[in-house]
Design an enzyme around this catalytic site. Structure first.
Site, PDB file in Angstrom:
ATOM      1  N   LYS A  11      52.010  40.459  43.823  1.00 28.63           N
ATOM      2  CA  LYS A  11      52.477  41.148  42.736  1.00 28.63           C
ATOM      3  C   LYS A  11      54.356  42.295  41.827  1.00 28.63           C
ATOM      4  CE  LYS A  11      46.770  41.703  41.808  1.00 28.63           C
ATOM      5  NZ  LYS A  11      45.940  42.673  41.322  1.00 28.63           N
ATOM      6  N   PHE A  59      39.649  46.645  31.510  1.00 26.52           N
ATOM      7  CA  PHE A  59      41.165  46.593  32.153  1.00 26.52           C
ATOM      8  C   PHE A  59      42.668  45.662  31.786  1.00 26.52           C
ATOM      9  CE2 PHE A  59      38.903  45.481  35.278  1.00 26.52           C
ATOM     10  CZ  PHE A  59      38.821  44.307  36.015  1.00 26.52           C
ATOM     11  N   ARG A  87      40.839  37.931  51.929  1.00 23.35           N
ATOM     12  CA  ARG A  87      40.092  38.882  51.562  1.00 23.35           C
ATOM     13  C   ARG A  87      40.324  40.242  52.399  1.00 23.35           C
ATOM     14  NH1 ARG A  87      38.773  38.149  46.417  1.00 23.35           N
ATOM     15  NH2 ARG A  87      36.846  39.367  46.081  1.00 23.35           N
ATOM     16  N   ASN A 114      47.567  46.704  43.148  1.00 23.78           N
ATOM     17  CA  ASN A 114      47.294  46.170  43.719  1.00 23.78           C
ATOM     18  C   ASN A 114      47.987  45.385  45.797  1.00 23.78           C
ATOM     19  OD1 ASN A 114      46.232  43.404  42.677  1.00 23.78           O
ATOM     20  ND2 ASN A 114      44.005  44.655  43.521  1.00 23.78           N
ATOM     21  N   HIS A 117      46.910  39.819  45.022  1.00 21.52           N
ATOM     22  CA  HIS A 117      44.962  38.812  44.177  1.00 21.52           C
ATOM     23  C   HIS A 117      45.242  37.741  44.758  1.00 21.52           C
ATOM     24  CE1 HIS A 117      43.491  36.548  42.104  1.00 21.52           C
ATOM     25  NE2 HIS A 117      43.243  35.418  42.713  1.00 21.52           N
TER      26      HIS A 117
HETATM   27  P1  CMP Z   1      42.658  40.544  41.825  1.00 27.14           P
HETATM   28  O1  CMP Z   1      42.766  40.254  42.436  1.00 27.14           O
HETATM   29  O2  CMP Z   1      44.179  40.381  41.478  1.00 27.14           O
HETATM   30  O3  CMP Z   1      41.989  40.134  40.726  1.00 27.14           O
HETATM   31  C1  CMP Z   1      41.736  41.052  39.024  1.00 27.14           C
HETATM   32  C2  CMP Z   1      42.669  42.079  39.373  1.00 27.14           C
HETATM   33  O4  CMP Z   1      42.629  43.163  38.121  1.00 27.14           O
HETATM   34  C3  CMP Z   1      42.515  43.281  40.595  1.00 27.14           C
HETATM   35  O5  CMP Z   1      43.512  42.097  41.599  1.00 27.14           O
HETATM   36  C4  CMP Z   1      43.420  44.148  39.895  1.00 27.14           C
HETATM   37  O6  CMP Z   1      45.272  44.015  39.276  1.00 27.14           O
HETATM   38  C5  CMP Z   1      43.070  44.511  38.308  1.00 27.14           C
HETATM   39  N1  CMP Z   1      41.717  45.314  38.111  1.00 27.14           N
HETATM   40  C6  CMP Z   1      40.277  45.245  39.298  1.00 27.14           C
HETATM   41  N2  CMP Z   1      39.345  46.088  38.455  1.00 27.14           N
HETATM   42  C7  CMP Z   1      39.921  46.852  37.652  1.00 27.14           C
HETATM   43  C8  CMP Z   1      39.871  48.648  37.417  1.00 27.14           C
HETATM   44  N3  CMP Z   1      39.145  48.775  37.537  1.00 27.14           N
HETATM   45  N4  CMP Z   1      41.300  48.940  36.340  1.00 27.14           N
HETATM   46  C9  CMP Z   1      42.640  48.536  36.324  1.00 27.14           C
HETATM   47  N5  CMP Z   1      42.600  46.886  37.174  1.00 27.14           N
HETATM   48  C10 CMP Z   1      41.986  46.946  37.833  1.00 27.14           C
END
Ligand code: CMP
Length: 139
Positions: A11, A59, A87, A114, A117
């Site tokens: 990211k 979100f 994962r 985070n 992905h």
């Molecule tokens: P990712 O694995 O890319 O898949 C969906 C994304 O949404 C996740 O990682 C986070 O970046 C984002 N995401 C998921 N839950 C939340 C949350 N509660 N608040 C903000 N961002 C979120």
């Protein structure tokens, strides 16, 4: 039967902080082979399309903004049982819950930022890979 490929992105915040090499090192040391890889800057609309499945979530707006704020690294990985094993390697979505030693426990800043992905199913791995890569770009 579990498939042997998954899709991932590093990211924007982790690319901006120069963590690409560190993250790819953990991934390669985890036994994954890089099948395809590219750096690109998503528009807000492209990020919205990629994460369309989350469009009703509170979100979603923040997620699309964050994913288009700078370049990302997109890649396809190969390993037996790729989706589940990847994962496990990256850890929980929320870094506060990610196991020690996982990619997110080291590089994530928050639930949204985070670090990486990872596809959640073989079907989504195929769809997400096709979003970024043609058959000619996979080796
Ligand atoms: P990712 O694995 O890319 O898949 C969906 C994304 O949404 C996740 O990682 C986070 O970046 C984002 N995401 C998921 N839950 C939340 C949350 N509660 N608040 C903000 N961002 C979120």
């Amino acid at each position: 039967m579990a498939g042997n490929r998954t899709f991932s992105m590093i990211k924007p915040h982790a690319v901006a902080d120069n963590h690409v090499g560190g993250i790819l090192k953990l991934i390669e040391e985890g036994g994954f082979r890089i099948v395809a890889l590219k750096k690109l800057h998503l528009t807000g609309a492209q990020a919205g399309k990629f994460y369309e499945v989350h469009s009703e979530r509170p979100f979603y707006g923040e997620l699309c903004e964050m994913m288009s704020e700078g370049p990302i690294i997109a890649f396809i990985l190969e390993k037996e049982n790729a989706v589940a094993d990847f994962r496990k390697l990256i850890g929980a979505t929320d870094p506060a819950e990610a196991e020690a030693g996982t990619v997110r426990s080291i590089y994530a800043k928050s639930k949204a930022e985070n670090a990486v992905h990872g596809s959640d199913s073989d079907e989504n791995a195929a769809l997400e890979s096709a979003f970024f890569f043609s058959a000619l770009e996979r080796f």
